[in-house]
Design a protein around this motif. Sequence first.
Motif, PDB file in Angstrom:
ATOM      1  N   GLN A 150      -5.146  -0.582  -8.086  1.00  0.00           N
ATOM      2  CA  GLN A 150      -6.505  -0.052  -7.957  1.00  0.00           C
ATOM      3  C   GLN A 150      -6.687   0.712  -6.639  1.00  0.00           C
ATOM      4  O   GLN A 150      -7.360   1.737  -6.588  1.00  0.00           O
ATOM      5  CB  GLN A 150      -7.525  -1.189  -8.020  1.00  0.00           C
ATOM      6  CG  GLN A 150      -7.688  -1.849  -9.376  1.00  0.00           C
ATOM      7  CD  GLN A 150      -8.643  -3.030  -9.301  1.00  0.00           C
ATOM      8  OE1 GLN A 150      -8.227  -4.181  -9.177  1.00  0.00           O
ATOM      9  NE2 GLN A 150      -9.944  -2.743  -9.357  1.00  0.00           N
ATOM     10  N   LEU A 151      -6.083   0.200  -5.584  1.00  0.00           N
ATOM     11  CA  LEU A 151      -6.267   0.762  -4.242  1.00  0.00           C
ATOM     12  C   LEU A 151      -5.229   1.820  -3.880  1.00  0.00           C
ATOM     13  O   LEU A 151      -5.320   2.427  -2.806  1.00  0.00           O
ATOM     14  CB  LEU A 151      -6.198  -0.377  -3.214  1.00  0.00           C
ATOM     15  CG  LEU A 151      -7.317  -1.414  -3.295  1.00  0.00           C
ATOM     16  CD1 LEU A 151      -6.924  -2.681  -2.529  1.00  0.00           C
ATOM     17  CD2 LEU A 151      -8.616  -0.839  -2.750  1.00  0.00           C
ATOM     18  N   ARG A 152      -4.284   2.077  -4.732  1.00  0.00           N
ATOM     19  CA  ARG A 152      -3.073   2.808  -4.376  1.00  0.00           C
ATOM     20  C   ARG A 152      -3.297   4.197  -3.814  1.00  0.00           C
ATOM     21  O   ARG A 152      -2.688   4.587  -2.820  1.00  0.00           O
ATOM     22  CB  ARG A 152      -2.155   2.896  -5.606  1.00  0.00           C
ATOM     23  CG  ARG A 152      -0.762   3.377  -5.304  1.00  0.00           C
ATOM     24  CD  ARG A 152       0.002   3.623  -6.580  1.00  0.00           C
ATOM     25  NE  ARG A 152      -0.561   4.738  -7.344  1.00  0.00           N
ATOM     26  CZ  ARG A 152      -0.258   4.988  -8.613  1.00  0.00           C
ATOM     27  NH1 ARG A 152       0.561   4.185  -9.264  1.00  0.00           N
ATOM     28  NH2 ARG A 152      -0.810   6.012  -9.232  1.00  0.00           N
ATOM     29  N   ASP A 153      -4.161   4.970  -4.435  1.00  0.00           N
ATOM     30  CA  ASP A 153      -4.266   6.393  -4.085  1.00  0.00           C
ATOM     31  C   ASP A 153      -5.413   6.712  -3.135  1.00  0.00           C
ATOM     32  O   ASP A 153      -5.737   7.885  -2.939  1.00  0.00           O
ATOM     33  CB  ASP A 153      -4.392   7.240  -5.359  1.00  0.00           C
ATOM     34  CG  ASP A 153      -3.097   7.296  -6.154  1.00  0.00           C
ATOM     35  OD1 ASP A 153      -2.085   6.757  -5.662  1.00  0.00           O
ATOM     36  OD2 ASP A 153      -3.102   7.854  -7.267  1.00  0.00           O
ATOM     37  N   GLN A 154      -6.030   5.701  -2.529  1.00  0.00           N
ATOM     38  CA  GLN A 154      -7.109   5.949  -1.581  1.00  0.00           C
ATOM     39  C   GLN A 154      -6.663   5.507  -0.188  1.00  0.00           C
ATOM     40  O   GLN A 154      -5.697   4.759  -0.029  1.00  0.00           O
ATOM     41  CB  GLN A 154      -8.390   5.247  -2.016  1.00  0.00           C
ATOM     42  CG  GLN A 154      -8.276   3.742  -2.188  1.00  0.00           C
ATOM     43  CD  GLN A 154      -8.288   2.993  -0.877  1.00  0.00           C
ATOM     44  OE1 GLN A 154      -9.159   3.206  -0.029  1.00  0.00           O
ATOM     45  NE2 GLN A 154      -7.307   2.119  -0.679  1.00  0.00           N
ATOM     46  N   THR A 155      -7.361   5.981   0.816  1.00  0.00           N
ATOM     47  CA  THR A 155      -7.002   5.650   2.203  1.00  0.00           C
ATOM     48  C   THR A 155      -8.159   5.041   2.995  1.00  0.00           C
ATOM     49  O   THR A 155      -7.962   4.632   4.140  1.00  0.00           O
ATOM     50  CB  THR A 155      -6.509   6.915   2.936  1.00  0.00           C
ATOM     51  OG1 THR A 155      -7.521   7.935   2.860  1.00  0.00           O
ATOM     52  CG2 THR A 155      -5.217   7.440   2.313  1.00  0.00           C
ATOM     53  N   ASP A 156      -9.353   4.970   2.402  1.00  0.00           N
ATOM     54  CA  ASP A 156     -10.507   4.423   3.130  1.00  0.00           C
ATOM     55  C   ASP A 156     -10.346   2.930   3.404  1.00  0.00           C
ATOM     56  O   ASP A 156     -10.727   2.434   4.462  1.00  0.00           O
ATOM     57  CB  ASP A 156     -11.793   4.675   2.349  1.00  0.00           C
ATOM     58  CG  ASP A 156     -12.151   6.153   2.272  1.00  0.00           C
ATOM     59  OD1 ASP A 156     -11.697   6.908   3.157  1.00  0.00           O
ATOM     60  OD2 ASP A 156     -12.848   6.554   1.326  1.00  0.00           O
ATOM     61  N   ILE A 157      -9.789   2.208   2.439  1.00  0.00           N
ATOM     62  CA  ILE A 157      -9.564   0.774   2.586  1.00  0.00           C
ATOM     63  C   ILE A 157      -8.109   0.564   2.968  1.00  0.00           C
ATOM     64  O   ILE A 157      -7.200   0.876   2.200  1.00  0.00           O
ATOM     65  CB  ILE A 157      -9.888   0.023   1.279  1.00  0.00           C
ATOM     66  CG1 ILE A 157     -11.334   0.275   0.857  1.00  0.00           C
ATOM     67  CG2 ILE A 157      -9.633  -1.469   1.438  1.00  0.00           C
ATOM     68  CD1 ILE A 157     -11.668  -0.263  -0.522  1.00  0.00           C
ATOM     69  N   THR A 158      -7.868   0.066   4.159  1.00  0.00           N
ATOM     70  CA  THR A 158      -6.501  -0.107   4.633  1.00  0.00           C
ATOM     71  C   THR A 158      -5.912  -1.418   4.151  1.00  0.00           C
ATOM     72  O   THR A 158      -6.630  -2.344   3.757  1.00  0.00           O
ATOM     73  CB  THR A 158      -6.461  -0.075   6.171  1.00  0.00           C
ATOM     74  OG1 THR A 158      -7.160  -1.230   6.670  1.00  0.00           O
ATOM     75  CG2 THR A 158      -7.106   1.194   6.708  1.00  0.00           C
ATOM     76  N   VAL A 159      -4.585  -1.505   4.198  1.00  0.00           N
ATOM     77  CA  VAL A 159      -3.897  -2.744   3.821  1.00  0.00           C
ATOM     78  C   VAL A 159      -4.314  -3.880   4.758  1.00  0.00           C
ATOM     79  O   VAL A 159      -4.492  -5.024   4.336  1.00  0.00           O
ATOM     80  CB  VAL A 159      -2.371  -2.537   3.857  1.00  0.00           C
ATOM     81  CG1 VAL A 159      -1.651  -3.829   3.477  1.00  0.00           C
ATOM     82  CG2 VAL A 159      -1.952  -1.398   2.929  1.00  0.00           C
ATOM     83  N   ALA A 160      -4.507  -3.555   6.029  1.00  0.00           N
ATOM     84  CA  ALA A 160      -4.863  -4.567   7.029  1.00  0.00           C
ATOM     85  C   ALA A 160      -6.267  -5.119   6.847  1.00  0.00           C
ATOM     86  O   ALA A 160      -6.613  -6.145   7.441  1.00  0.00           O
ATOM     87  CB  ALA A 160      -4.719  -3.987   8.432  1.00  0.00           C
ATOM     88  N   SER A 161      -7.088  -4.482   6.015  1.00  0.00           N
ATOM     89  CA  SER A 161      -8.467  -4.939   5.841  1.00  0.00           C
ATOM     90  C   SER A 161      -8.534  -6.330   5.232  1.00  0.00           C
ATOM     91  O   SER A 161      -9.551  -7.018   5.367  1.00  0.00           O
ATOM     92  CB  SER A 161      -9.253  -3.951   4.969  1.00  0.00           C
ATOM     93  OG  SER A 161      -8.709  -3.892   3.659  1.00  0.00           O
ATOM     94  N   VAL A 162      -7.452  -6.789   4.593  1.00  0.00           N
ATOM     95  CA  VAL A 162      -7.475  -8.129   3.995  1.00  0.00           C
ATOM     96  C   VAL A 162      -7.541  -9.213   5.061  1.00  0.00           C
ATOM     97  O   VAL A 162      -7.831 -10.377   4.744  1.00  0.00           O
ATOM     98  CB  VAL A 162      -6.239  -8.362   3.097  1.00  0.00           C
ATOM     99  CG1 VAL A 162      -6.147  -7.298   2.021  1.00  0.00           C
ATOM    100  CG2 VAL A 162      -4.964  -8.421   3.910  1.00  0.00           C
TER     101      VAL A 162
END
Length: 346
Positions: free
Chosen positions: A228-240
């Motif tokens: 779901q998150l693959r092609d966007q950059t607003d939500i970073t991996v580190a946000s978890v």
Amino acid sequence: MPLSSQTRLLPLRQIELPILQDPPELKIRTDQDVEVWKTTRGYADYLLFLHQLSEAVVGYTLPLVDPEKQSQEIDQILALLDTLSNWVDEIPPLPTPQRFGNLAFRTWGARLEERSDELLSKLLGEKFASASPYLKPYLLTSFGSFLRMDYGTGHESSFAIFLLCLTLIRFLKPEPDEERHLVLNVFVRYLQLCWKLQDVYRLEPAGSHGVWGLDDYAFLGYIFGSGQLRDQTDITVASVLNPPLPQSNLYFMSIMRIHQVKHGPFYEHSSQLHSIAVGVPNWGKVHNGLFKMYEAEVLGKRVVVQHLPLGGLMEWDTHVDQRHAPSMLRDAPATADTRAPLAHPR
């Protein structure tokens, strides 16, 4: 090559009814059997199906509100899951002192076994009724082991295979709208039911890797959620690393579930997920890495897949050239060190 929004996957084949093969049964008893399974048509179909489901949800968030495109078949599967959820309310846990495994789960499982033919008959109708013996083994193994009173990634995989089989016979359509509803409505409802079963009956994690595993109970939610998150950059991996997280995707839902059932620092009880958050630069790499890890740590482990019924719609005797299999549409094959595609735990 890595999958992207431009990737075109092979179409999922159709299996005509009536089915001539024997119903599925346990096939995997040795590590060599696992290697044989990886060459089968059923294995290739399953990986292709997971890729198609992932592609269908790229860029979409939860909740998915699109009733016009939700088919009657999706509604029927949701109704089946709701029935199973209602049974939990009707079969309360027994006042027993065990930390794991309330015996009432066996009562719930016995009801599922007794009424599975009725459930499938209602779901499939007359047109697909002949497929029932080929679907029943997967339905019965989708919610945990009634003997061991545990639940894990093998049971989760069984439910995904159940959905694959419904698609192979074209009860479900292999089209993006249908696949999107399968993930964001059906799979979400399935996860919620499994969490309810785990909480009410205190199911033990099946084959948990402890602190070094991705998740004690599940895996596919992380694959679909990172898709779901693959092609966007607003939500970073580190946000978890900054809970509470919005319930807008399956990755965040799965992370918040961990915070609900585990206590203490995230980097201690979920070191693999923490390593992903601090060490992987984008969701595309997370998504591809998790697919490799799933193949190696779930589908490649005899202790997990030995409980999966195979054969029937999950063809065992037909083998495919792995150079042209759907599983090869990625940047590299899985390696023995399944943490390498993501990040080593610290």
